[in-house]
Design an enzyme around this catalytic site. Structure first.
Site, PDB file in Angstrom:
ATOM      1  N   GLN A 140     -24.040   2.052  37.405  1.00  0.00           N
ATOM      2  CA  GLN A 140     -22.556   2.564  37.496  1.00  0.00           C
ATOM      3  C   GLN A 140     -21.933   1.810  38.621  1.00  0.00           C
ATOM      4  O   GLN A 140     -22.266   0.862  39.414  1.00  0.00           O
ATOM      5  CB  GLN A 140     -22.115   3.832  36.944  1.00  0.00           C
ATOM      6  CG  GLN A 140     -22.786   4.110  36.065  1.00  0.00           C
ATOM      7  CD  GLN A 140     -24.276   4.870  36.148  1.00  0.00           C
ATOM      8  OE1 GLN A 140     -24.665   5.574  36.519  1.00  0.00           O
ATOM      9  NE2 GLN A 140     -25.281   4.402  35.302  1.00  0.00           N
ATOM     10  N   LYS A 171     -25.013  -6.195  39.542  1.00  0.00           N
ATOM     11  CA  LYS A 171     -25.685  -5.430  40.102  1.00  0.00           C
ATOM     12  C   LYS A 171     -27.503  -6.127  39.410  1.00  0.00           C
ATOM     13  O   LYS A 171     -27.567  -6.115  40.970  1.00  0.00           O
ATOM     14  CB  LYS A 171     -25.800  -4.001  40.366  1.00  0.00           C
ATOM     15  CG  LYS A 171     -24.175  -3.278  40.903  1.00  0.00           C
ATOM     16  CD  LYS A 171     -24.262  -2.069  40.614  1.00  0.00           C
ATOM     17  CE  LYS A 171     -24.249  -1.414  39.102  1.00  0.00           C
ATOM     18  NZ  LYS A 171     -22.987  -1.491  38.655  1.00  0.00           N
ATOM     19  N   GLY A 198     -27.306  -0.465  32.799  1.00  0.00           N
ATOM     20  CA  GLY A 198     -28.035  -1.856  31.308  1.00  0.00           C
ATOM     21  C   GLY A 198     -27.509  -2.550  32.378  1.00  0.00           C
ATOM     22  O   GLY A 198     -26.744  -3.182  32.871  1.00  0.00           O
ATOM     23  N   HIS A 199     -28.745  -3.024  32.861  1.00  0.00           N
ATOM     24  CA  HIS A 199     -28.820  -3.770  33.664  1.00  0.00           C
ATOM     25  C   HIS A 199     -29.548  -5.222  33.735  1.00  0.00           C
ATOM     26  O   HIS A 199     -31.004  -5.804  33.427  1.00  0.00           O
ATOM     27  CB  HIS A 199     -29.939  -3.518  34.998  1.00  0.00           C
ATOM     28  CG  HIS A 199     -28.850  -2.647  36.352  1.00  0.00           C
ATOM     29  ND1 HIS A 199     -29.212  -1.521  37.475  1.00  0.00           N
ATOM     30  CD2 HIS A 199     -27.495  -1.963  36.222  1.00  0.00           C
ATOM     31  CE1 HIS A 199     -28.748  -0.187  37.222  1.00  0.00           C
ATOM     32  NE2 HIS A 199     -27.029  -0.892  37.425  1.00  0.00           N
ATOM     33  N   ASP A 233     -20.848  -2.364  35.683  1.00  0.00           N
ATOM     34  CA  ASP A 233     -20.977  -3.508  35.573  1.00  0.00           C
ATOM     35  C   ASP A 233     -20.718  -4.872  35.935  1.00  0.00           C
ATOM     36  O   ASP A 233     -19.781  -6.256  35.617  1.00  0.00           O
ATOM     37  CB  ASP A 233     -20.066  -3.979  33.604  1.00  0.00           C
ATOM     38  CG  ASP A 233     -20.621  -2.354  32.932  1.00  0.00           C
ATOM     39  OD1 ASP A 233     -21.817  -2.537  32.480  1.00  0.00           O
ATOM     40  OD2 ASP A 233     -19.746  -2.625  32.258  1.00  0.00           O
TER      41      ASP A 233
HETATM   42  P1  IMP Z   1     -21.706   8.763  30.664  1.00  0.00           P
HETATM   43  O1  IMP Z   1     -22.520   7.961  31.828  1.00  0.00           O
HETATM   44  O2  IMP Z   1     -22.814   8.323  29.608  1.00  0.00           O
HETATM   45  O3  IMP Z   1     -21.974  10.110  30.509  1.00  0.00           O
HETATM   46  O4  IMP Z   1     -20.525   7.583  30.929  1.00  0.00           O
HETATM   47  C1  IMP Z   1     -19.359   8.207  31.055  1.00  0.00           C
HETATM   48  C2  IMP Z   1     -17.909   7.315  31.593  1.00  0.00           C
HETATM   49  O5  IMP Z   1     -19.429   6.598  32.474  1.00  0.00           O
HETATM   50  C3  IMP Z   1     -17.838   6.367  30.728  1.00  0.00           C
HETATM   51  O6  IMP Z   1     -16.762   5.746  30.918  1.00  0.00           O
HETATM   52  C4  IMP Z   1     -19.398   5.197  30.015  1.00  0.00           C
HETATM   53  O7  IMP Z   1     -18.486   4.331  29.576  1.00  0.00           O
HETATM   54  C5  IMP Z   1     -19.152   5.054  31.709  1.00  0.00           C
HETATM   55  N1  IMP Z   1     -20.124   4.764  31.873  1.00  0.00           N
HETATM   56  C6  IMP Z   1     -22.160   4.826  32.014  1.00  0.00           C
HETATM   57  N2  IMP Z   1     -22.330   3.957  32.829  1.00  0.00           N
HETATM   58  C7  IMP Z   1     -22.207   2.782  32.983  1.00  0.00           C
HETATM   59  C8  IMP Z   1     -22.411   1.634  32.984  1.00  0.00           C
HETATM   60  O8  IMP Z   1     -23.749   1.272  33.550  1.00  0.00           O
HETATM   61  N3  IMP Z   1     -21.604   0.890  33.531  1.00  0.00           N
HETATM   62  C9  IMP Z   1     -20.674   0.738  33.028  1.00  0.00           C
HETATM   63  N4  IMP Z   1     -20.107   2.128  33.052  1.00  0.00           N
HETATM   64  C10 IMP Z   1     -20.814   3.110  32.321  1.00  0.00           C
END
Ligand code: IMP
Length: 432
Positions: free
Chosen positions: A225, A16, A40-41, A13
């Site tokens: 991420q 990007k 989520g971009h 977040d």
């Molecule tokens: P997962 O990727 O859904 O398995 O989540 C694992 C961890 O990564 C959790 O803490 C999510 O909140 C975090 N996470 C996954 N994708 C994002 C992102 O795009 N932005 C911020 N945190 C993310």
């Protein structure tokens, strides 16, 4: 012009999407190489926010090619909805501007169900995943039971693989979590339907990228991420299930490391985190709440409120090392306006010892106390600035201090949500 990787230096977040959207103008191809629709971009176009989950943020630029690489896990249902959503806003999506790797793995509905069931069962120990099935899909990949996009081409192979996966998944869902099992027939039919619509987009994307490179075209690899959600280098186990660092651009897109010429690290001017896990500079007070409100820090994928805190340069310095960052982009600087003073964490203290790097042990990390430096804030609105000189002196000092502490130049500063609200110091796509 070279090929660059764009990565987040914090916990995701960082903004990007906006930066990639701006830079897409200066490259020919934008490539996603890891993650899935957990990303989520958010891009603001003509005042309207648009959230992209699986399609690279270059898609809004006509004549740019977007690639979903082999390292991405694809939820075909969500992808088709995303294509539809873009088309309803007048953005044409076809194999002319979007191609998907045949080797990318598929997220199945039972991956989502397992992700949610496990998180529920974990109670207080939950990771706080996005619930999109990302972890279970990558587990199948590593377990060598995964279903790949190429399998959509052959109904017999697809059926056999779904049968095999469901034997295990249904057992877990039913016996362990008391959830409803899935029917092989229904899932096969649903996925064959997705296949019909997605097959035209499938190709060997590694070959495509190689041809583009040989033709002198430039690539931008769009990380999802952030560095500290990386499976190996992040704050394990509170991480995502893929490698988010720049090195994975090669693996997840099928290009060699000699093809990459620069790495742009995105640093949000403060720190946020969604989901569980230690966060030394977290502000659990009114100031944290104000940052959340002003910075609209609510998950683009899940809507969850993001945890907010001061800028942590220990993270950013580690990210510089882990990714080989050559330039930085500082985002959301405008959100810090109006604060009398700002803190930057320059090191941690643990049991009286100063730590310069993020410790591997989560036990230690969760007890680290930030060592802060304090800088003066600024009152002025800064959205109008298009040049470093147009920023208030204290905002300039804040940026300079980030450069000093990271030992990397700042190439771009974002001062608002839209494309125009940007100070371009040195376009990283035009360098050398
Ligand atoms: P997962 O990727 O859904 O398995 O989540 C694992 C961890 O990564 C959790 O803490 C999510 O909140 C975090 N996470 C996954 N994708 C994002 C992102 O795009 N932005 C911020 N945190 C993310």
């Amino acid at each position: 012009m070279g090929n660059i990787v764009v990565v987040g230096t914090q916990w995701g977040d960082e903004g990007k999407g906006k930066v990639v959207d701006i830079l897409a103008e200066f490259v020919d191809v934008v490539v996603r190489f890891q993650g899935g629709n957990n990303a989520g971009h958010t891009i603001v176009v003509e005042g309207e926010p648009l959230v992209l989950h699986q399609i690279p943020s270059g898609v809004l630029h006509p004549r740019k090619r977007c690639v979903v690489g082999n390292g991405v896990v694809v939820d075909p249902k969500v992808l088709l909805e995303e294509i539809q959503g873009l088309e309803s806003r007048g953005v044409k999506v076809s194999p002319e501007n979007l191609i998907i790797s045949e080797a990318a793995h598929l997220i199945m509905p039972y991956h989502r169900a397992l992700d949610l069931a496990r998180e529920r069962a974990a109670g207080k120990g939950a990771i706080g995943t996005t619930g999109r099935g990302i972890g279970p899909a990558y587990e199948e990949k590593v377990g060598r039971r995964g279903i790949r996009m190429v399998d959509l081409r052959d109904s017999q192979i697809l059926k056999k693989k779904i049968q095999d996966q469901l034997k295990e998944a249904n057992l877990q869902l039913k016996e362990r979590y008391g959830e409803k099992p899935f029917s092989v027939k229904e899932v096969v039919e649903e996925y064959l339907g997705f296949g019909e619509r997605l097959l035209p987009f499938l190709t060997n994307t590694s070959v495509f990228l190689d041809q583009e490179i040989k033709a002198g075209r430039s690539l931008l690899f769009e990380g999802a991420q952030g560095t500290f959600l990386d499976l190996d280098h992040g704050t394990y186990p509170y991480v995502t299930a893929s490698n988010t660092v720049a090195g994975n651009a090669c693996v997840g897109a099928g290009v060699g490391p000699t093809r990459i010429h620069g790495v742009l690290g995105i640093v949000k001017a403060y720190t946020t985190r969604v989901g569980a896990g230690p966060f030394p500079t977290e502000l659990q007070d009114e100031l944290g709440e104000n940052l959340r409100e002003k910075g609209k820090e609510f998950g683009a994928t899940t809507g969850r409120p993001r945890r907010c805190g001061w800028l942590d340069m220990v993270l950013v310095r580690d990210a510089v090392r882990l990714n080989g960052i050559t330039d930085l982009a500082v985002t959301k600087l405008d959100v810090l306006g109006g604060l009398p003073s700002l803190k930057i964490c320059v090191a941690y203290e643990y049991k009286g010892k100063r730590l310069e790097e993020v410790p591997c042990s989560l036990e230690v990390f969760s007890k680290c106390v930030p060592v802060y430096e304090e800088l003066k804030g600024w009152e002025e609105e800064i959205n109008y600035a298009r040049d470093m000189e147009e920023l208030p002196k204290n905002a300039q000092r804040y940026i300079r201090r980030i450069e000093e502490l990271a030992d990397v130049p700042v190439a771009l500063v974002s001062v608002g949500a839209t494309r125009n609200d940007t100070v371009m110091v040195q376009n990283p796509c035009k360098r050398g």
